[in-house]
Each structure stands twice: as structure tokens, then as C-alpha cells.
Scaffold this motif. Structure first.
Motif, PDB file in Angstrom:
ATOM      1  N   PHE A 128     -38.337  58.463 -31.188  1.00 28.11           N
ATOM      2  CA  PHE A 128     -37.404  58.099 -30.122  1.00 28.11           C
ATOM      3  C   PHE A 128     -36.058  58.798 -30.311  1.00 28.11           C
ATOM      4  CE2 PHE A 128     -34.124  55.500 -28.200  1.00 28.11           C
ATOM      5  CZ  PHE A 128     -34.663  55.168 -26.969  1.00 28.11           C
ATOM      6  N   ILE A 129     -35.557  58.763 -31.528  1.00 27.88           N
ATOM      7  CA  ILE A 129     -34.246  59.365 -31.811  1.00 27.88           C
ATOM      8  C   ILE A 129     -34.269  60.866 -31.542  1.00 27.88           C
ATOM      9  CG2 ILE A 129     -32.650  59.925 -33.690  1.00 27.88           C
ATOM     10  CD1 ILE A 129     -33.285  57.122 -34.845  1.00 27.88           C
ATOM     11  N   ILE A 130     -35.308  61.544 -32.025  1.00 28.95           N
ATOM     12  CA  ILE A 130     -35.387  62.990 -31.829  1.00 28.95           C
ATOM     13  C   ILE A 130     -35.493  63.329 -30.345  1.00 28.95           C
ATOM     14  CG2 ILE A 130     -36.817  65.034 -32.245  1.00 28.95           C
ATOM     15  CD1 ILE A 130     -37.527  63.790 -34.972  1.00 28.95           C
ATOM     16  N   MET A 131     -36.233  62.520 -29.601  1.00 27.91           N
ATOM     17  CA  MET A 131     -36.431  62.799 -28.183  1.00 27.91           C
ATOM     18  C   MET A 131     -35.152  62.658 -27.362  1.00 27.91           C
ATOM     19  SD  MET A 131     -40.123  60.936 -27.541  1.00 27.91           S
ATOM     20  CE  MET A 131     -40.165  61.282 -25.786  1.00 27.91           C
ATOM     21  N   PHE A 132     -34.327  61.669 -27.705  1.00 25.54           N
ATOM     22  CA  PHE A 132     -33.232  61.317 -26.791  1.00 25.54           C
ATOM     23  C   PHE A 132     -31.829  61.607 -27.316  1.00 25.54           C
ATOM     24  CE2 PHE A 132     -36.783  58.518 -25.559  1.00 25.54           C
ATOM     25  CZ  PHE A 132     -36.934  58.951 -24.248  1.00 25.54           C
ATOM     26  N   MET A 133     -31.668  61.974 -28.587  1.00 23.30           N
ATOM     27  CA  MET A 133     -30.305  62.124 -29.100  1.00 23.30           C
ATOM     28  C   MET A 133     -29.594  63.336 -28.491  1.00 23.30           C
ATOM     29  SD  MET A 133     -30.730  63.508 -32.967  1.00 23.30           S
ATOM     30  CE  MET A 133     -31.515  65.058 -33.350  1.00 23.30           C
ATOM     31  N   ALA A 134     -30.335  64.286 -27.980  1.00 25.74           N
ATOM     32  CA  ALA A 134     -29.709  65.462 -27.356  1.00 25.74           C
ATOM     33  C   ALA A 134     -30.107  65.572 -25.893  1.00 25.74           C
ATOM     34  CB  ALA A 134     -30.105  66.726 -28.111  1.00 25.74           C
ATOM     35  N   SER A 135     -30.356  64.406 -25.258  1.00 29.17           N
ATOM     36  CA  SER A 135     -30.814  64.400 -23.861  1.00 29.17           C
ATOM     37  C   SER A 135     -29.869  63.588 -22.993  1.00 29.17           C
ATOM     38  CB  SER A 135     -32.230  63.815 -23.780  1.00 29.17           C
ATOM     39  OG  SER A 135     -33.128  64.552 -24.573  1.00 29.17           O
ATOM     40  N   PRO A 136     -28.733  64.160 -22.606  1.00 29.22           N
ATOM     41  CA  PRO A 136     -27.793  63.425 -21.753  1.00 29.22           C
ATOM     42  C   PRO A 136     -28.375  63.109 -20.383  1.00 29.22           C
ATOM     43  CG  PRO A 136     -27.110  65.718 -22.016  1.00 29.22           C
ATOM     44  CD  PRO A 136     -28.227  65.489 -22.971  1.00 29.22           C
ATOM     45  N   GLU A 137     -29.458  63.802 -20.007  1.00 26.95           N
ATOM     46  CA  GLU A 137     -30.104  63.520 -18.725  1.00 26.95           C
ATOM     47  C   GLU A 137     -30.835  62.185 -18.763  1.00 26.95           C
ATOM     48  OE1 GLU A 137     -31.009  66.011 -20.715  1.00 26.95           O
ATOM     49  OE2 GLU A 137     -29.900  67.729 -19.896  1.00 26.95           O
ATOM     50  N   TYR A 138     -31.083  61.667 -19.959  1.00 28.00           N
ATOM     51  CA  TYR A 138     -31.771  60.387 -20.118  1.00 28.00           C
ATOM     52  C   TYR A 138     -30.833  59.306 -20.666  1.00 28.00           C
ATOM     53  CZ  TYR A 138     -36.389  62.346 -19.174  1.00 28.00           C
ATOM     54  OH  TYR A 138     -37.476  62.903 -18.563  1.00 28.00           O
ATOM     55  N   VAL A 139     -30.028  59.662 -21.643  1.00 23.66           N
ATOM     56  CA  VAL A 139     -29.071  58.718 -22.242  1.00 23.66           C
ATOM     57  C   VAL A 139     -27.684  59.308 -22.020  1.00 23.66           C
ATOM     58  CG1 VAL A 139     -28.349  57.538 -24.349  1.00 23.66           C
ATOM     59  CG2 VAL A 139     -30.771  58.002 -23.963  1.00 23.66           C
ATOM     60  N   ARG A 140     -26.987  58.764 -21.038  1.00 23.40           N
ATOM     61  CA  ARG A 140     -25.720  59.362 -20.622  1.00 23.40           C
ATOM     62  C   ARG A 140     -24.630  59.228 -21.681  1.00 23.40           C
ATOM     63  NH1 ARG A 140     -23.804  60.306 -15.483  1.00 23.40           N
ATOM     64  NH2 ARG A 140     -25.416  59.020 -14.546  1.00 23.40           N
ATOM     65  N   ASN A 141     -24.567  58.087 -22.336  1.00 28.36           N
ATOM     66  CA  ASN A 141     -23.464  57.774 -23.251  1.00 28.36           C
ATOM     67  C   ASN A 141     -23.550  58.627 -24.519  1.00 28.36           C
ATOM     68  OD1 ASN A 141     -21.584  56.664 -24.980  1.00 28.36           O
ATOM     69  ND2 ASN A 141     -22.178  54.550 -24.594  1.00 28.36           N
ATOM     70  N   PRO A 142     -22.600  59.541 -24.743  1.00 26.58           N
ATOM     71  CA  PRO A 142     -22.665  60.400 -25.942  1.00 26.58           C
ATOM     72  C   PRO A 142     -22.478  59.609 -27.238  1.00 26.58           C
ATOM     73  CG  PRO A 142     -20.582  60.721 -24.792  1.00 26.58           C
ATOM     74  CD  PRO A 142     -21.428  59.855 -23.910  1.00 26.58           C
ATOM     75  N   TYR A 143     -21.751  58.490 -27.168  1.00 28.33           N
ATOM     76  CA  TYR A 143     -21.563  57.676 -28.377  1.00 28.33           C
ATOM     77  C   TYR A 143     -22.851  56.985 -28.785  1.00 28.33           C
ATOM     78  CZ  TYR A 143     -16.589  58.479 -27.690  1.00 28.33           C
ATOM     79  OH  TYR A 143     -15.372  59.077 -27.551  1.00 28.33           O
TER      80      TYR A 143
END
Length: 999
Positions: free
Chosen positions: A582-597
Motif C-alpha cells: 500500500f505504501i509503495i503504491m500510494f506514497m508518490a501518487s498525488p492523483e490518489y492521495v492528495r495530502n502530501p503530509y
């Protein structure tokens, strides 16, 4: 009077079955001042009848025995029946033993239902209470309670049961986990296990209290279950303080206690809390299993959650919100309710409907911040779904009967609440329980963990302040200082007790933490399913169902992983692969998880898991070194996040990025040591040479310059204050307030230098080890001068004329290691020189008008020899210095030869001759391509009007380039002509000289 009536009827004055009830009524109605009150008397009747029934078992005359059995049974039935009548209508008979009145009277009464001690004795028989003593008090005759609560209509028992629930509630109000809560809890479970008892509980007006002023705290205090959930080890606000005081009793002066005593307290509290959790879980489970009461339980839970939504705020109002203890308890109970669908393979996750998040009426989830969708998009989607649902209402009704037959299905609409049409959708119990548990954990367990973290920070700050106060007292004692020290010591004692209470109830309960981790594993696996499953790359468009999920679902999962990673053995046996994916998939995906923090928090989790060295036997090392998605995408996504975090949208983004990049840098340094990750890094640097890798390199260089510059300037300030303080005579003459302010500034600057220097060291280290194998991006036109300027600046500071001003008594205290730093800087010079096949690096070094000086290379070489650097490195460094000197000389000659350069050929930003002019599409200004590209690495805006700008929008200025090329060619042809004339003159001179020698 009854006797006279019997005689007038011609009957004997002997008790018979026919006269039994008349005599009983007369006894109960008569005014017998010395007689027993009705309830004890009736209980005695039942007991005597029971005793008689045992005696008659030995009768040989079966007919007589049968007759006597009927008599004793009738006596028992009459006793039970009139007990119910009396308790439901206490004013019916004189000499009543229970008070009557309305709601106010019930709230104020001191006497409890006489049935309550009987129930306590029933549920506590053969067991010990928490203090080790056996249950005492009056006991019901065998079979009395069973007869009392069965074979009766609901209306006759309901008032009695409601009074019992009120009594149980008042018994545990303001009772802590060290109080005598177990008998009331067992009694509650006993009552709800009765069908009539369960029905009476959920129909009680205090089951879900209503009112204009009802809030989370009022619900906790006034509901029947609220005070049971309030029982806790966690301290509450002084207005609602529980007794006995857990902190005072178990953890006062903890620093003076033996470790074994603390461990004993931890164990005791954990055991009692688990008794409470199990009891409350059993109560809810009994109610949920019945279709008659399940909806009421879900309604109660939803009301509690919605009324306490503000517990998610940074500052929680203790008067309007329920206690932390209640929500931690509720968290533990909800996790136990989830256990049936937290199996290892999570086989029931398909029963969780994502539409519940924005269409279910029970919880107010649509108001929460979503993972990616804006509030406008959420509202639009809800309206669209409502329209679709209305159109399909006929089909819904056709399926309704089938859905109601499922054991797991429960209506999401409440008949009492009168919700709108969209609430008619049916959701499974698993679905409802999933979303409710996620909300409860956020408001309960995760909020408590956050409180624990803040407590630890408060204690740390308090200890620092106390140390400063004591130091000031040693220098200049005063009564006020003594008062301040005493006050601070008392505050720290209370903080310490509160912290240990949190540790006892939460952190020391490994099962609690592991249940929560299992739940959040379900959360991430389910979320990944919404996004298409565990596969990369992700779909380009984020699915709506994923986009609208509450952001705190993921944030809470990450926070829990961070906490659990810091608790010894908390992760033992927990499967982490799904979290890693999960972390690898979404940590660099602002299109899915908007909040950079939030994406940065994922990196923090990885940082907690990171093995301390490559090849170590850490339990998490396989996640990094043998995990497929990790090997393929981890470095890439870390580099991308390093770039993305530059612009977070927060007013503190400039400072936030350094902490986040610190975590990323530590991970990258570790991954560089893993061969498979290093190979992936090389591929990315090649494939993304002008993409994300160039941006990464640019920000790395920018951070290095800023951090080292800040650190070195602060070191000068620290040295100045040190000098002031060392002059004792002058220092003592300064006003006390001024000395305190300067001392505070000194400590503040020390902390800043320590942090900045640590970050700068990390950045320079990363530049050093990456430049050894990856040089091409450093030497690109838009980067090479920036890198050269940085290295020159560092070199100037470390070996230039001002280097002695940076000498410190204890440089290690500030993470300042000038020898190591110089070696790394020189290694970067040498690494880039080795990869410079086109010989552009020396020219970039010498073109730096701010820091370059040809003498610095000689000075640097001298220092390197003294500190033991390799001779080969020193030699190559000197050779680079020679090349830079030659390039500088050549550049001067070229500049002189060009003469006056027309303004239109000069770049408007740096005023240098343009080589590749391009037009900015918005401002229509012409600039040099390498210079504007360097600007765009840090800022995607036109520097002249702040319009959006990217590299692919630049328009080549072909006409101007032609003019510049012609201008340069004319200079070159002039140079060749001049060189030719000089050569002819030299030849003539040489010939003349030769002839003279021959002559």
C-alpha cells in the motif's frame, strides 16, 4: 377484617389455596408498623414455600404430596407476581420500600431496587471481586430470579427493568478501573441476556438520550451504557474525575518506585481493562444477535460517534466531548466485534460497500476530508447517486425481502429517525461495523496515542524548563524561582502519572494493538481493491469510490504502524506485506492521495521499519530487500516524493520539507547499499535524466546550500554569545532579563545548528555516494553551474580565509564535522571530473564569480594532506583545479575579445551571452534556455509575470540565435586573422634571428 369475611362465608380460619391471595393482599395492604416491608416479606414467602417444597419430597402419600406441590407452587407464583406488582407500583401497598416519582426523583434517589442485590449475588456467586473478597449480601431463594423474569408480559416487567438499569448506571458513575465495577457489569450482562431485559434496555429513554443540549459528554453521563464505557485507567477532566485515582494510586512518584512495582501495576490495569472489554463486548453481542435490538445498538453507536466528532480536533473540549477513556474502551470493544471478519485471508471484505461512506445516513462521513475528492465533488456525487437510487427504487423494493433474510444484513434506516429516501439502502452488519470501527478508532485509540505523544513532548519540554530554572536558581536564588520550580515539579508529576496511565491501558496491551493492526490491514487491502488491486502502475484515473474515502482511514493506519514500530514486539506475527504494498503504491501518487503530509507519513513508517544496515537479520529487511514491488518501485517513488514535497500548500511548507526529506534521505542511503536497489537507482537516473531525477538533484543541491549556509551563519552567532558569556565580569553586569534572553537565544541557536547541520551532512553524503556512479545529470547545462557554485561555496567556507572563525570547542555537539565534510566535497569534485567526458565542469567551476578562487584548490589540497586523504584523490583534485584555472583564463580572453556585446544578446536574468535563446510564451521575453530551465527546476512559473510555465512550452528564438551565432563567428574569424598575423610576425622575427645567428 379478612377473618370476619371468612367466618361470614362459613369457612374455617385456616389458610387454603382459595384464601391464599386474599390473605396476601390483606397482609400487603395493612398498616403493620412493625412488619417487614413488602419486598422482603414476599421474598420470605417465596423462600418458605421453596423450603416446604423440599420437605414434601419425602412424603410417601403421592396424592398428598401432589396437593402440597400445587400449594407451594401457587405460593411461589403469588410471591413472584406481587413482587412484580409492588416494584412496578411502589405506592400500591403501604410501607413501601422503594421511592416513587418522576425523572428528577429517579436521578436523585439513594435507595436502589431491592432486586439489584439479588442479581449481584446471583451473578457473583462462587467468584471473587477485584479486591479478592467474595460477594456478600442477601441472596435470592433458588429459582426466584428465573421465575421473576420469565412468563410475564413485557409491560409488567418493563418498569422494574428500567429501574434496574438506572440503578446499575448510577452504581458505576465516576468509577475508575480500580473501582468495584465488575458486579454491575455482570448484572448488566445478566439482564440483557433476558429477552425481556434486552427489549427494555433499548426502549429506555436513556438508551440514546435526546435533548436540545445533548452532546458527547452528556450522552456519556446520561445514557445507560455511557458510565460503563467511562470506566478507565485514563485520567479525565477534573469535573468528571473517577475514583480511585489510578495515576495517584499506581504511579505516584514513579521514578522512586521499583521496576517490579510498575510492572505489577501495568499488569493489574491491563487485566481489569480486559475484563471490562469482554463484558461490554458480550453485552453488545447479545443485543446485536437479536434482530429486535440490533438496529438500536447501531443507532446508539452512531449517535455516540456523531456527537463526538469534534474529538478529532487538536483541542478537545472536555465539557462537550466524551472522555478519552470511553472512546478507547469503545475502540477495544468494536475491534472485538470485528474479529469474525478479520480472518487471515480477509474473505468477507467484499461485504463492505464503499457507497456507505457517502450515501449511508447513519454516520456523517461525507463531511470528512476525502483522500482525493474535493467537498464539491463529494456533494455532486452524493446528489447523482441519490437520483440513481430514486430511479431504481422499484428494483430495491423487489429485493428487500431477500436482503432481510440474511443474518448479516441490517437496515441502514431508522424508523424512529425518519431519514430521507436515500437511507433505504441496505448494508450488511459487516459493512456498518467496519465504518463505525474506523471512526471509533480515529476518535478513540488513535486520539489517545496522539495525546500520549504530546504528553511525552510536554514532559520533555517541562524537564528542560525545570533544568533551566534550577540553573538560574544556582546563579541568583529568589522566592519566585522556588515557587516556579515547585509548580513545575508538580506539573511534571501529573504529566508523568497521565503518561503511565496511557501506557498501562494501551501500549502495554499487545492484544489490543494487534487487533487494531489487523483491522487496519483490512482497511488497506480493501482500499487497494477499490483502486484495482495490488498492481503497478496505478490506473491513470482515480476511481471515485477510492477518491471519496475519508482521509483519516489511511492516516490512522500509518500512525498506528509508527507507534507499533516503537513498541517492543508489537509487530511480532503481524503480516506487513500488505502495508508495504500500500505504501509503495500510494506514497508518490498525488492523483490518489492528495495530502502530501499523509504521503510523507508513509515514508515515516518505512523509516521505522528500515534495517539499520544492509544484509541485517531484521524482521523487516525482507520487506526492502526481497519484496517485488519494493525492488521495482521504492527508489523511484521516494525520489518522486522528495520532489513533490517541495510544494505542500501549507504556510510552513519550507520548513516541513526538511524533516520529510530527512526521512527520505535515510531510506535512500540505506537502499543505495542494497545492490538491487542501487541498480534500480541507476536505471531511473538514466531514464529520467531530464525528468524526476533532475528535479530531485536540483532540490538536493538547493537544500544542501541553504542548510549549510544557515548552519555556518548560526555558528558565528553562537561564538559571539559564547564570547559574551566568557567575559564573566561584563556578563554579570548585564540586566538579568537580558542575560536570560541571550541564554535562551544561545540554546535556541544551538538546537537549530544541530538540526540543520545533521540535515546538511545527509544531503552532502547523498551527493557524494551518488556522484560516484551517476554523473551525467550533474553535468547537464541546467545543472552543472549550480553544482559547481555549491561546491565552490562549501570549499571557500571550509578552507578559505574565514575558516578559523568556524572553529568550535565541541564541534561534534553540533554535528559539525569539517574534516569529513571537506573530504566529501572534494570527492564530489573528483567524481564529476571523472565523468566529465566533454570537459565542461572546469569551465562551470571557474565561471562562479562569487566563491571561485584558484588558490582554494591549493589550500584544500594542503588540508587534505594533513587530515589523511588518499593521494590519488588529492592529485585528481589538483588537476581539476589546474583545468579550472585554464578555463578561467580562456574565458577572460574570450570576454575581452568579444568586446561590447549587444544587449539583445544578453540573458535578462544573468546578463550573460545567450547560446540557445527561447521565448517565454506568456511574457514574450527571450531568455537563455539553460538558465530558464534551471529556474523551472524549482519553480514552474514565468519569472517575469508568474504565469504557469514548463520546459515544453519554451519557444526557440531561431532568428535571434542566428544573429548570436553570426556575432560569435565574426569574433572567431577576427581571432583567427589576428592569430595568423601574429604567427607571420613571429616567423619573420625567427627568420631574422636565425639569419643573424648564421651571420
Amino acid at each position: 377484617m379478612t377473618a370476619a369475611e371468612v367466618l361470614s362465608e362459613g369457612k374455617e380460619l385456616l389458610l387454603s389455596r382459595d384464601l391464599m391471595e386474599r390473605v396476601l393482599i390483606d397482609r400487603l395492604s395493612g398498616d403493620f408498623s412493625s412488619a417487614e416491608p413488602p419486598f422482603p416479606y414476599l421474598l420470605g414467602c417465596y423462600r418458605r414455600a421453596h423450603d416446604e417444597s423440599k420437605k414434601i419430597q419425602s412424603m410417601k402419600d403421592k396424592s398428598l404430596r401432589s396437593e402440597m406441590e400445587i400449594v407451594t407452587k401457587q405460593a411461589k407464583n403469588l410471591a413472584v407476581s406481587y413482587c412484580r406488582i409492588h416494584l412496578a407500583n411502589p405506592d400500591m401497598f403501604g410501607n413501601a420500600d422503594t421511592p416513587s416519582g418522576g425523572l428528577d426523583t429517579k436521578l436523585k434517589k439513594k435507595n436502589k431496587s431491592p432486586v439489584l442485590p439479588l442479581i449481584f449475588a446471583e451473578v457473583g456467586s462462587g467468584s471473587l471481586d477485584m479486591f479478592g473478597s467474595s460477594s456478600s449480601g442477601v441472596q435470592a431463594p433458588p429459582g426466584f430470579l428465573d421465575e421473576f423474569f420469565k412468563d410475564s408480559d413485557f409491560d409488567s416487567l418493563d418498569p422494574v427493568l428500567k429501574e434496574l438499569y438506572e440503578d446499575l448506571r448510577s452504581t458505576v458513575i465516576n468509577v475508575s478501573v480500580l473501582g468495584d465495577f465488575q458486579p454491575p457489569l455482570r448484572a448488566l450482562k445478566y439482564l440483557v441476556s433476558l429477552p425481556v431485559g434486552a427489549k427494555s434496555l433499548v426502549s429506555h429513554e436513556w438508551w440514546v438520550p435526546r435533548g436540545a443540549y445533548m452532546n458527547g459528554r452528556a450522552m456519556e453521563l446520561t445514557s445507560i451504557l455511557g458510565p460503563f464505557f467511562h470506566i478507565s485507567a485514563l485520567p479525565d477532566n477534573t469535573l468528571f474525575k473517577s475514583q480511585p485515582d489510578v495515576g495517584q494510586q499506581c504511579f505516584s512518584e514513579a521514578s522512586e518506585r521499583r521496576p517490579a512495582d510498575l510492572l505489577s501495576s501495568f499488569s493489574t490495569i491491563k487485566n481489569f481493562m480486559n475484563i471490562l472489554y469482554s463484558g461490554l463486548h458480550d453485552v453488545l453481542m447479545i443485543l446485536l444477535k437479536s434482530t429486535d435490538t440490533r438496529e438500536c445498538v447501531l443507532q446508539f453507536l452512531a449517535e455516540v460517534i456523531n456527537a463526538n466528532a469534534s474529538r478529532a480536533h487538536m483541542q478537545v473540549d472536555p465539557v462537550s466531548c466524551a472522555s478519552s477513556g470511553m472512546f478507547v474502551n469503545l475502540s477495544a470493544v468494536m475491534l472485538r466485534l470485528c474479529e469474525p471478519f478479520l480472518d487471515p485471508h480477509l474473505t468477507k471484505r467484499d461485504k463492505i460497500d464503499p457507497k456507505y461512506a457517502f450515501c449511508g445516513h447513519r454516520l456523517k462521513l461525507s463531511d470528512l476530508t476525502a483522500l482525493h475528492a474535493s467537498s464539491e465533488e463529494v456533494s455532486e456525487w452524493i446528489d447523482k447517486d441519490a437520483t440513481t437510487s430514486a430511479n431504481g427504487a422499484g428494483q430495491e423494493n423487489g429485493n428487500e425481502s431477500r436482503l432481510l433474510q440474511s443474518k448479516e444484513a441490517t437496515s441502514s434506516s431508522s424508523n424512529a429517525s425518519g431519514q430521507n429516501a436515500k437511507s433505504a439502502t441496505k448494508y450488511t452488519f459487516i459493512c456498518e461495523c467496519f465504518f463505525m470501527t474506523a471512526r471509533v478508532l480515529s476518535l478513540g485509540l488513535l486520539k489517545a496515542l496522539s495525546d500520549f505523544k504530546h504528553l511525552a513532548q510536554d514532559i520533555s519540554r517541562g524537564e528542560d524548563n525545570l533544568a533551566q530554572l534550577k540553573a538560574m536558581r544556582d546563579q541568583a536564588p529568589s522566592p519566585q524561582l522556588e515557587l516556579d520550580i515547585s509548580r513545575m515539579e508538580k506539573e511534571l508529576e501529573l504529566y508523568s502519572q497521565e503518561k503511565l496511565c496511557h501506557e498501562a491501558q494501551i501500549l502495554r496491551d499487545g492484544d489490543f494493538i494487534q487487533r487494531a493492526l489487523s483491522f487496519y490491514r483490512l482497511v488497506v487491502v480493501w482500499l487497494v481493491g477499490l483502486a484495482g488491486g495490488f498492481k503497478m502502475p496505478l490506473p491513470s484515473t482515480c476511481p471515485m469510490e477510492f477518491s471519496f474515502m475519508p482521509e483519516h482511514f489511511v492516516e490512522d493506519a500509518m500512525e498506528l504502524l509508527i507507534f507499533a514500530s516503537r513498541i517492543p514486539k508489537a509487530l511480532d506475527g503481524v503480516p506487513l506485506d500488505d502495508f508495504m504494498n500500500f505504501i509503495i503504491m500510494f506514497m508518490a501518487s498525488p492523483e490518489y492521495v492528495r495530502n502530501p503530509y499523509l504521503r510523507a507519513k508513509m515514508v515515516e513508517v518505512l523509516n521505522c521499519w528500515m534495517p539499520r544496515s544492509s544484509g541485517s537479520s531484521s524482521a523487516t529487511s525482507t520487506l526492502f530487500e526481497g519484496h517485488q514491488l519494493s525492488l521495482e518501485y521504492l527508489v523511484r517513488n521516494l525520489l518522486k516524493l522528495y520532489v513533490d514535497i517541495e510544494f505542500t500548500g501549507s504556510h510552513t511548507q519550507f520548513y516541513d520539507k526538511f524533516n520529510i526529506r530527512h526521512n527520505i534521505a535515510e531510506l535512500l542511503e540505506y537502499l543505495w547499499q542494497v545492490p538491487s536497489h542501487r541498480n534500480a537507482w541507476r536505471r531511473i537516473a538514466k531514464d529520467e535524466e531530464k525528468g524526476v531525477y533532475l528535479n530531485f538533484l536540483n532540490f538536493l543541491v538547493n537544500d544542501s546550500i541553504y542548510l549549510l549556509d544557515e548552519s555556518l551563519n548560526k555558528i558565528l552567532e553562537i561564538k559571539q554569545i559564547e564570547a559574551e558569556m566568557s567575559n564573566t565580569a561584563e556578563w554579570e553586569q548585564r540586566p538579568t532579563q537580558e542575560r536570560q534572553e541571550r541564554t535562551r537565544l544561545f540554546h535556541s541557536q544551538e538546537n537549530i545548528v544541530r538540526i540543520d547541520m545533521k540535515l546538511a551532512n545527509e544531503d552532502v553524503t547523498m551527493l557524494a555516494f551518488t556522484s560516484e556512479e551517476i554523473t551525467a545529470p550533474f553535468l547537464l547545462p541546467e545543472m552543472v553551474e549550480r553544482v559547481a557554485n555549491m561546491l565552490n561555496y562549501f570549499l571557500l567556507q571550509l578552507v578559505g580565509p574565514q575558516r578559523k572563525s568556524l572553529s568550535l570547542k565541541d564541534p561534534e555537539k553540533y554535528e559539525f564535522r569539517p574534516k569529513q565534510l571537506l573530504k566529501q566535497i572534494v570527492r564530489i569534485y573528483v567524481n564529476l571530473a571523472r565523468g566529465d567526458s566533454e570537459n565542461i565542469f572546469p569551465g562551470a567551476i571557474s565561471s562562479d564569480g562569487r566563491s571561485y578562487n584558484e588558490q582554494l584548490f591549493n589550500a584544500g589540497a594542503d588540508v587534505l594532506r594533513r587530515i589523511g586523504e588518499e593521494g590519488r584523490i588529492i592529485q585528481e583534485f589538483m588537476e581539476l583545479g589546474t583545468k579550472a584555472k585554464a578555463a578561467a583564463s580562456e574565458a577572460l580572453d574570450a570576454e575581452a575579445a568579444l568586446g561590447e556585446i549587444p544587449d539583445e544578446f544578453l540573458d535578462p536574468i544573468q546578463y550573460t551571452l545567450m547560446r540557445d535563446p527561447v521565448i517565454l510564451p506568456s511574457s514574450r521575453i527571450t531568455v537563455d534556455r539553460p538558465i530558464i530551465q534551471r529556474h523551472l527546476l524549482s519553480d514552474n512559473h514565468d519569472p517575469f509575470n508568474r504565469a504557469h510555465l514548463t520546459s515544453d512550452m519554451l519557444i526557440p528564438d531561431i532568428e535571434l540565435k542566428t544573429k548570436i551565432d553570426e556575432f560569435v563567428k565574426s569574433y572567431q574569424s577576427k581571432k583567427r586573422t589576428t592569430s595568423g598575423e601574429d604567427s607571420s610576425n613571429k616567423e619573420r622575427i625567427q627568420t631574422t634571428s636565425s639569419n643573424m645567428l648564421i651571420d
